[in-house]
Enzyme design. Structure first.
Site, mmCIF file in Angstrom:
data_model
loop_
_atom_site.group_PDB
_atom_site.id
_atom_site.type_symbol
_atom_site.label_atom_id
_atom_site.label_comp_id
_atom_site.label_asym_id
_atom_site.label_seq_id
_atom_site.Cartn_x
_atom_site.Cartn_y
_atom_site.Cartn_z
ATOM 1 N N GLY A 1 32.812 27.702 28.459
ATOM 2 C CA GLY A 1 33.858 28.427 28.394
ATOM 3 C C GLY A 1 33.916 30.039 28.452
ATOM 4 N N ASN B 1 34.292 31.780 31.391
ATOM 5 C CA ASN B 1 35.376 32.056 32.101
ATOM 6 C C ASN B 1 36.508 31.928 31.382
ATOM 7 O OD1 ASN B 1 34.441 32.631 34.957
ATOM 8 N ND2 ASN B 1 33.289 30.571 34.771
ATOM 9 N N LEU C 1 39.456 16.604 40.819
ATOM 10 C CA LEU C 1 40.644 16.044 40.575
ATOM 11 C C LEU C 1 41.337 15.354 41.810
ATOM 12 C CD1 LEU C 1 41.898 19.146 38.715
ATOM 13 C CD2 LEU C 1 41.622 16.930 37.825
ATOM 14 N N ASN D 1 40.154 27.523 41.260
ATOM 15 C CA ASN D 1 39.103 26.840 40.686
ATOM 16 C C ASN D 1 37.942 28.164 40.835
ATOM 17 O OD1 ASN D 1 36.773 25.237 39.746
ATOM 18 N ND2 ASN D 1 36.345 25.056 41.822
ATOM 19 N N HIS E 1 34.117 29.084 41.197
ATOM 20 C CA HIS E 1 32.736 28.437 41.784
ATOM 21 C C HIS E 1 31.445 29.113 41.887
ATOM 22 C CE1 HIS E 1 30.536 25.017 43.711
ATOM 23 N NE2 HIS E 1 30.213 25.718 44.536
ATOM 24 N N ASP F 1 42.485 21.922 46.595
ATOM 25 C CA ASP F 1 43.128 20.919 47.579
ATOM 26 C C ASP F 1 42.337 19.694 47.385
ATOM 27 O OD1 ASP F 1 40.525 21.213 48.861
ATOM 28 O OD2 ASP F 1 41.421 22.181 50.620
ATOM 29 N N ASP G 1 35.764 21.452 46.243
ATOM 30 C CA ASP G 1 35.644 23.015 46.454
ATOM 31 C C ASP G 1 35.804 23.621 48.005
ATOM 32 O OD1 ASP G 1 34.638 23.143 43.877
ATOM 33 O OD2 ASP G 1 32.451 22.846 44.494
ATOM 34 N N GLU H 1 31.756 36.160 38.391
ATOM 35 C CA GLU H 1 33.089 35.102 37.899
ATOM 36 C C GLU H 1 33.724 35.792 37.025
ATOM 37 O OE1 GLU H 1 32.027 31.181 37.152
ATOM 38 O OE2 GLU H 1 29.885 31.455 38.215
#
Ligand code: GRF
Length: 204
Positions: free
Chosen positions: A11, A13, A93, A107, A109, A141, A145, A174
């Site tokens: 966690g 991020n 997902l 997201n 990455h 989408d 990624d 990030e």
């Protein structure tokens, strides 16, 4: 704008978002819910410490991935989430989630996509011998990624890097990038045109 964050583990991020919110650096974004797919993810304690509601939707409790997706979408809908941030969420997902949140889910990455999607991105970068890697925030989408890229930050790859040292340097980027993307999205400064993203005013 009501923002939900999906997490699986540490966690850091998420913490960058919590810190940005506390410092009024997220614009109109409000963190309303943190959802973990794992019981006991350390990220949940970070959310609770900051006074943000948490929920666990344990992946292991579901017979099929589609059932997990549906439960996740229901939890997000219940919280009135308008934007979903995958911040160290280590699960892919499915169609239900993507259909519900297309253009409203991002997201983070740890590579310069489209290079090195999937798990172990830093080790992939070292194995390929690239001299530059970095961090990407992209829309979610159906692919792995693969959605439109909102922002990227580059880092130099050194000869002596291990996956861990490279990961640590990328993580700094990030943490720089993700709150700025969330702020830009909440401020309505992000548009997707023919698969390419424009951020009015840039990311800072
Ligand atoms: C980050 O490097 C993220 O890009 C990747 O997994 C890591 C999660 O870190 N998907 P944290 O849980 O945000 O600390």
């Amino acid at each position: 704008m009501r923002v939900a964050v999906l997490v699986s583990g540490r966690g850091s991020n998420l913490q960058s978002l919590l810190d940005a919110a506390a410092a009024s650096r997220l614009g109109p974004a409000r963190l309303v819910l943190v959802v973990s797919d794992r019981v006991g993810a350390p990220a949940l304690a970070r959310a609770s410490a900051a006074g943000v509601a948490t929920r666990v939707v344990p992946f292991v409790d579901f017979a099929a991935r589609e059932d997990f997706d549906r439960a996740l979408v229901a939890a997000l809908a219940e919280a009135g989430a308008e934007l979903v941030v995958l911040a160290g969420f280590l699960r892919r997902l499915g169609a239900d989630f993507v259909a519900a949140f297309r253009g409203r889910a991002v997201n983070v990455h740890p590579s310069l996509l489209p290079a090195f999607p999937g798990l172990g991105a830093q080790a992939q970068a070292l194995a390929a011998g690239v001299r530059v890697s970095g961090a990407t925030v992209h829309f979610v989408d159906e692919g792995l990624d693969s959605g439109p890229i909102v922002g990227q930050r580059a880092v130099t790859v050194f000869d002596h890097d291990s996956p861990a040292t490279l990961a640590a340097r990328i993580l700094i980027e990030e943490h720089w990038l993700l709150p700025r993307v969330v702020c830009a999205l909440a401020e309505g400064r992000v548009r997707v045109e023919a698969g390419r993203v424009r951020v009015d005013g840039g990311l800072g």
